[in-house]
Design a protein around this motif. Structure first.
Motif, PDB file in Angstrom:
ATOM      1  N   ALA A   1       2.556   5.735 -10.345  1.00  0.00           N
ATOM      2  CA  ALA A   1       3.345   5.711  -9.104  1.00  0.00           C
ATOM      3  C   ALA A   1       2.399   5.622  -7.915  1.00  0.00           C
ATOM      4  O   ALA A   1       1.370   6.306  -7.881  1.00  0.00           O
ATOM      5  CB  ALA A   1       4.209   6.957  -8.983  1.00  0.00           C
ATOM      6  N   CYS A   2       2.758   4.777  -6.961  1.00  0.00           N
ATOM      7  CA  CYS A   2       2.019   4.702  -5.700  1.00  0.00           C
ATOM      8  C   CYS A   2       2.993   4.975  -4.552  1.00  0.00           C
ATOM      9  O   CYS A   2       4.208   4.918  -4.745  1.00  0.00           O
ATOM     10  CB  CYS A   2       1.361   3.345  -5.526  1.00  0.00           C
ATOM     11  SG  CYS A   2       2.509   1.950  -5.434  1.00  0.00           S
ATOM     12  N   PRO A   3       2.495   5.294  -3.359  1.00  0.00           N
ATOM     13  CA  PRO A   3       3.394   5.666  -2.257  1.00  0.00           C
ATOM     14  C   PRO A   3       4.449   4.616  -1.927  1.00  0.00           C
ATOM     15  O   PRO A   3       5.597   4.948  -1.637  1.00  0.00           O
ATOM     16  CB  PRO A   3       2.439   5.889  -1.083  1.00  0.00           C
ATOM     17  CG  PRO A   3       1.158   6.291  -1.729  1.00  0.00           C
ATOM     18  CD  PRO A   3       1.082   5.485  -2.990  1.00  0.00           C
ATOM     19  N   THR A   4       4.079   3.344  -1.972  1.00  0.00           N
ATOM     20  CA  THR A   4       5.056   2.302  -1.638  1.00  0.00           C
ATOM     21  C   THR A   4       5.890   1.895  -2.847  1.00  0.00           C
ATOM     22  O   THR A   4       6.982   1.359  -2.699  1.00  0.00           O
ATOM     23  CB  THR A   4       4.350   1.050  -1.082  1.00  0.00           C
ATOM     24  OG1 THR A   4       3.410   0.568  -2.064  1.00  0.00           O
ATOM     25  CG2 THR A   4       3.622   1.387   0.209  1.00  0.00           C
ATOM     26  N   GLY A   5       5.354   2.141  -4.039  1.00  0.00           N
ATOM     27  CA  GLY A   5       6.111   1.825  -5.249  1.00  0.00           C
ATOM     28  C   GLY A   5       6.258   0.353  -5.521  1.00  0.00           C
ATOM     29  O   GLY A   5       7.210  -0.065  -6.178  1.00  0.00           O
ATOM     30  N   VAL A   6       5.306  -0.440  -5.048  1.00  0.00           N
ATOM     31  CA  VAL A   6       5.434  -1.885  -5.244  1.00  0.00           C
ATOM     32  C   VAL A   6       4.324  -2.416  -6.158  1.00  0.00           C
ATOM     33  O   VAL A   6       4.517  -2.566  -7.359  1.00  0.00           O
ATOM     34  CB  VAL A   6       5.446  -2.634  -3.891  1.00  0.00           C
ATOM     35  CG1 VAL A   6       5.633  -4.130  -4.110  1.00  0.00           C
ATOM     36  CG2 VAL A   6       6.556  -2.098  -2.998  1.00  0.00           C
ATOM     37  N   ALA A   7       3.134  -2.642  -5.639  1.00  0.00           N
ATOM     38  CA  ALA A   7       2.103  -3.340  -6.409  1.00  0.00           C
ATOM     39  C   ALA A   7       1.346  -2.432  -7.375  1.00  0.00           C
ATOM     40  O   ALA A   7       1.340  -2.646  -8.592  1.00  0.00           O
ATOM     41  CB  ALA A   7       1.119  -4.017  -5.445  1.00  0.00           C
ATOM     42  N   HIS A   8       0.678  -1.398  -6.846  1.00  0.00           N
ATOM     43  CA  HIS A   8      -0.236  -0.601  -7.666  1.00  0.00           C
ATOM     44  C   HIS A   8       0.470   0.094  -8.832  1.00  0.00           C
ATOM     45  O   HIS A   8      -0.114   0.280  -9.897  1.00  0.00           O
ATOM     46  CB  HIS A   8      -0.960   0.434  -6.796  1.00  0.00           C
ATOM     47  CG  HIS A   8      -2.022  -0.153  -5.941  1.00  0.00           C
ATOM     48  ND1 HIS A   8      -1.743  -0.887  -4.812  1.00  0.00           N
ATOM     49  CD2 HIS A   8      -3.372  -0.127  -6.042  1.00  0.00           C
ATOM     50  CE1 HIS A   8      -2.868  -1.285  -4.249  1.00  0.00           C
ATOM     51  NE2 HIS A   8      -3.883  -0.835  -4.981  1.00  0.00           N
ATOM     52  N   THR A   9       1.719   0.493  -8.626  1.00  0.00           N
ATOM     53  CA  THR A   9       2.467   1.157  -9.699  1.00  0.00           C
ATOM     54  C   THR A   9       2.488   0.302 -10.957  1.00  0.00           C
ATOM     55  O   THR A   9       2.213   0.783 -12.058  1.00  0.00           O
ATOM     56  CB  THR A   9       3.908   1.437  -9.238  1.00  0.00           C
ATOM     57  OG1 THR A   9       3.875   2.327  -8.127  1.00  0.00           O
ATOM     58  CG2 THR A   9       4.739   2.051 -10.359  1.00  0.00           C
ATOM     59  N   TYR A  10       2.799  -0.977 -10.814  1.00  0.00           N
ATOM     60  CA  TYR A  10       2.969  -1.867 -11.956  1.00  0.00           C
ATOM     61  C   TYR A  10       1.633  -2.425 -12.455  1.00  0.00           C
ATOM     62  O   TYR A  10       1.470  -2.661 -13.650  1.00  0.00           O
ATOM     63  CB  TYR A  10       3.937  -2.985 -11.587  1.00  0.00           C
ATOM     64  CG  TYR A  10       5.267  -2.426 -11.140  1.00  0.00           C
ATOM     65  CD1 TYR A  10       6.157  -1.886 -12.070  1.00  0.00           C
ATOM     66  CD2 TYR A  10       5.606  -2.358  -9.799  1.00  0.00           C
ATOM     67  CE1 TYR A  10       7.365  -1.334 -11.675  1.00  0.00           C
ATOM     68  CE2 TYR A  10       6.812  -1.800  -9.380  1.00  0.00           C
ATOM     69  CZ  TYR A  10       7.677  -1.287 -10.324  1.00  0.00           C
ATOM     70  OH  TYR A  10       8.859  -0.723  -9.921  1.00  0.00           O
ATOM     71  N   MET A  11       0.669  -2.601 -11.555  1.00  0.00           N
ATOM     72  CA  MET A  11      -0.666  -3.034 -11.972  1.00  0.00           C
ATOM     73  C   MET A  11      -1.315  -1.974 -12.857  1.00  0.00           C
ATOM     74  O   MET A  11      -1.938  -2.286 -13.874  1.00  0.00           O
ATOM     75  CB  MET A  11      -1.535  -3.310 -10.745  1.00  0.00           C
ATOM     76  CG  MET A  11      -1.115  -4.543  -9.943  1.00  0.00           C
ATOM     77  SD  MET A  11      -1.938  -4.637  -8.340  1.00  0.00           S
ATOM     78  CE  MET A  11      -3.648  -4.835  -8.835  1.00  0.00           C
TER      79      MET A  11
END
Length: 461
Positions: free
Chosen positions: A9-19
């Motif tokens: 999980a990352c704060p924005t929940g967009v790129a890093h979460t899935y990478m």
């Protein structure tokens, strides 16, 4: 092979979460390690772990820069890093997780914690959502109630003088913490239902419940309304993949907030306000006989399932009344919730020949849980001999609840057990309140001592 779980999980929940998830999955395949990855992104939780999967996992990797409900992993080895670390060094994280030592078997206190976790895991549907809201609301109620009580140290009317320390404490506790109670309750009910997209409409609906006078009942309705509205929108609004990020941060909060808000203002607010006003007036005007009956019922409910749905219904009812300045039921509920573990501890002292050495040792731990208002401390005893233990603790708690209401005891902080008693004005009629707890403890212990058979005789199954 040792099974590994990972949550990203990352704060924005967009790129890093899935990478991060992709990096871990790729590395696990190359090393032949069974791995499941839960992602907590902007669109919500995907591949959520089941309780069985958590129980069977050797270790958990938490690669996150935001909350991922780590309490689920209590007792499990955890490797905790930032989300970027899972992208940079997935192999190292997997090796570290595999190398972790498995959790050791627990003692009595851990048995109790396990029972609490299992009950929490068993919650589903509306009950789960309501308890999520209540659990997030509680810290505000506890902190706010104690701050209000501390403001009375300077005199019961001291907070009315502007600019004084007492007034500041009242502003923090009553004007701020208590003001957030209902919005947070509604917000996290909605969050439990629809995840992030439900939070904003839930908070807004809760604030409207407060401002319209609908109170905690209105907050509960607002939370469910906002949550299920957001969930339906989340399910049925379809956008191109490139625009999918607009759903959780723009479209769903906007539409769900508007629907929830309009219904709270034009449909729900006034009728629920009338119900709350009637309930508050009835409780405030309770005569001694009715007050004792209410305390008896609430007390028995607290002991019936020791942290289960009936217990939580009594507790939630009492906590909600704090916002309406009704403090008697809260006192009865906490006292009755302390009594079962304390009564069991006393029983192991009074009737030593009817308990094994392990049970007598467990009684010592139960006493600590009892004074801390952890009713679940009675569960291991009740599980071993339910037909004798449960009636005994219900009678003891009913006595405590009835006595608490009879003496007019009040409680401004909904948790803390014996540790809130010394705080000035946190508890009304503190001496008589303590006696009510002692009386229920003795009743529980004596009744159980009479009902239980010596340890050479098997308990009723």
């Amino acid at each position: 092979m040792k099974k590994i779980l990972a949550v990203t999980a990352c704060p924005t929940g967009v790129a890093h979460t899935y990478m991060a998830a992709e990096s871990l999955i790729k590395a696990a395949k190359e090393k032949g390690i069974p791995l499941k990855v839960e992602t907590r992104g902007a669109i919500g939780v995907e591949n959520e772990f089941t309780d069985q999967e958590i129980a069977e996992a050797h270790a958990i990797i938490v690669a996150a820069d935001t909350d991922v409900l780590e309490s689920r992993f209590a007792g499990k080895p955890v490797v905790k890093v930032g989300v970027a670390q899972a992208i940079k060094n997935p192999v190292g994280l997997l090796d570290e997780a595999i190398a972790k030592q498995a959790a050791a078997p627990g003692d009595y206190a851990k048995q109790v914690e396990k029972s609490k976790s299992e009950r929490s895991a068993a919650r589903s549907g509306p009950y789960k959502h309501l308890m999520t809201g209540v659990s997030h609301m509680l810290p505000l109620v506890v902190a706010g109630g104690l701050l209000i009580a501390l403001s009375f140290v300077f005199g019961i009317e001291a907070f009315k003088i502007e600019g004084t320390f007492a007034a500041a404490l009242m502003q923090i506790g009553g004007g701020s913490a208590f003001a957030l109670m209902v919005p947070v309750l509604a917000g996290f009910i909605a969050f439990s239902i629809a995840e992030k997209p439900g939070l904003a409409p839930g908070l807004i609906g809760g604030m409207l419940a407060s401002s319209t006078g609908a109170g905690f009942l209105g907050g509960i309705l607002a939370g469910f309304l906002a949550g299920y509205t957001a969930l339906l929108l989340k399910k049925y609004i379809k956008l191109p993949r490139t625009l999918e990020g607009l759903k959780p941060i723009l479209l769903i909060p906007l539409i769900a907030s508007a629907i929830t808000g309009l219904l709270m203002i034009y449909v729900i607010g006034e009728p629920v306000k009338a119900v709350m006003d009637g309930l508050t007036n009835w409780l405030t005007a309770l005569e001694t006989t009715n007050a004792i009956l209410l305390g008896l019922i609430l007390g028995a409910m607290m002991a019936f399932d020791m942290g289960g749905p009936v217990n939580k219904a009594a507790y939630t009812f009492s906590v909600g009344l704090l916002a309406s300045d009704v403090f008697g039921p809260m006192a009865a509920v906490m006292a009755a919730g302390m009594t079962p573990p304390l009564g069991l501890w006393l029983a192991t002292l009074l009737a030593r020949n009817k308990f094994t050495k392990e049970e007598r040792d467990a009684g010592k731990a139960a006493s600590v849980l009892g004074i801390s208002f952890i009713t679940e401390g009675a569960i291991p005893f009740a599980a071993g001999d339910p037909f004798r233990v449960i009636p005994s603790i219900m009678v003891g708690s009913a006595v405590t609840g009835a006595l608490s209401m009879a003496v007019g005891a009040t409680l401004r902080a909904p948790h803390g057990g014996i540790f809130v008693l010394p705080i000035p004005n946190a508890v009304g009629h503190v001496g008589l309140y303590a006696l009510a707890i002692v009386a229920g403890t003795i009743v529980t212990a004596v009744m159980l001592s009479l009902l239980k058979k010596p340890i050479d005789q098997k308990p009723i199954k």
